[in-house]
Design an enzyme around this catalytic site. Structure first.
Site, PDB file in Angstrom:
ATOM      1  N   ASP A 183      -8.215  55.590  -0.432  1.00  0.00           N
ATOM      2  CA  ASP A 183      -9.688  55.912  -2.050  1.00  0.00           C
ATOM      3  C   ASP A 183     -11.166  55.571  -1.231  1.00  0.00           C
ATOM      4  OD1 ASP A 183      -9.253  52.839  -2.560  1.00  0.00           O
ATOM      5  OD2 ASP A 183     -10.429  53.084  -2.494  1.00  0.00           O
TER       6      ASP A 183
ATOM      7  N   GLU B 149       3.199  49.047  -0.764  1.00  0.00           N
ATOM      8  CA  GLU B 149       3.672  48.154   0.856  1.00  0.00           C
ATOM      9  C   GLU B 149       4.905  48.111   1.437  1.00  0.00           C
ATOM     10  OE1 GLU B 149      -1.661  47.840   0.362  1.00  0.00           O
ATOM     11  OE2 GLU B 149      -0.382  46.051  -0.123  1.00  0.00           O
TER      12      GLU B 149
END
Ligand code: 3QA
Length: 231
Positions: free
Chosen positions: A196, A12
């Site tokens: 997701d 990230e």
């Protein structure tokens, strides 16, 4: 101005670190903090490790030890709102802890005495994100983010979080970071790109899309930092 830039996982913050100059690593409280310059502003970058406890520690360290006066979080999230697709960006309007539960005493989910179910994000940073989105010609959804110490991969748990918190996306760090920033009076901004849908396929999809979605989020955050740096 000194800006804290946080993620939870290495993936990230990696794209952020690549864009910075003069990066100096500092070790503190069993974590790595990267002090750097971007244009004229000082930044401190770190990934906290996963979950509410580590993210609380890191956010608190960023503000108290490194004296940051603004915190920006970039990362990925599971979609709750079915309109959100993999790679879409979500900006938190407010955040709640979905796994905080003393409901047996008559309190609502996510609430403890002297706390609040939701912590609201900084309006100016949210407004800035809308400007950046329109300049980039992309859609960024402003929505509610639910946080808990669970990777959600079930329709049942996702349904509970959707109904109880009206959440649009879920993850494992945002609300704890928000609590820290709110307590210390520091403006914060939580940005996530969908990896997701927190369903049966979540584990598989997460592994496939974590890197690309993390990049989408980091790229957008860098555009915001450009604006904050007055470019
Ligand atoms: C969870 C990461 C944690 O930092 C929260 C990703 C994306 N989809 C989610 C979902 N439920 C909860 N959170 C999320 N982040 C990944 S743990 C796997 C780590 O593997 C957001 C998020 N459905 C590391 C290699 O073993």
């Amino acid at each position: 101005m000194k800006i804290a830039i946080m993620g939870a996982m290495p993936e990230e913050v990696a794209p952020i670190l690549e864009s910075l100059d003069d990066v100096v690593e500092v070790n503190y409280a069993k974590n790595k903090y990267f002090k750097a310059k971007y244009k004229d502003i000082d930044v401190v970058v770190a990934y906290s490790k996963i979950g509410k406890v580590f993210s609380t520690l890191t956010a608190s360290t960023m503000l108290q030890m490194f004296a940051c006066d603004m915190l920006l979080f970039t990362g990925v999230a599971g979609a709750v709102n079915s309109k959100l697709q993999i790679g879409d960006l979500v900006v938190a309007s407010k955040l709640a802890q979905h796994d905080l539960d003393i409901t047996i005493f008559g309190h609502p989910h996510g609430y403890v005495p002297e706390g609040s179910v939701y912590v609201e994000s900084d309006r100016d940073l949210t407004a800035l994100s809308k400007i950046v989105a329109s300049e980039m010609g992309i859609d960024v959804k402003e929505g509610i983010i639910a946080t808990g110490d669970q990777f959600i991969a079930s329709e049942e748990r996702k349904g509970f979080i959707a109904e109880t918190f009206k959440a649009d996306a879920l993850e494992m760090e945002g609300a704890s970071v928000a609590v820290v920033c709110d307590a210390l009076g520091v403006p914060f901004f939580i940005l996530r790109s969908i990896s997701d849908s927190a369903d049966m396929d979540a584990g598989f999809n997460f592994e496939e899309f974590v890197e690309s979605s993390a990049k989408v989020s980091a790229k957008f955050l860098m555009k915001m930092i450009d604006k904050l740096a007055g470019a």
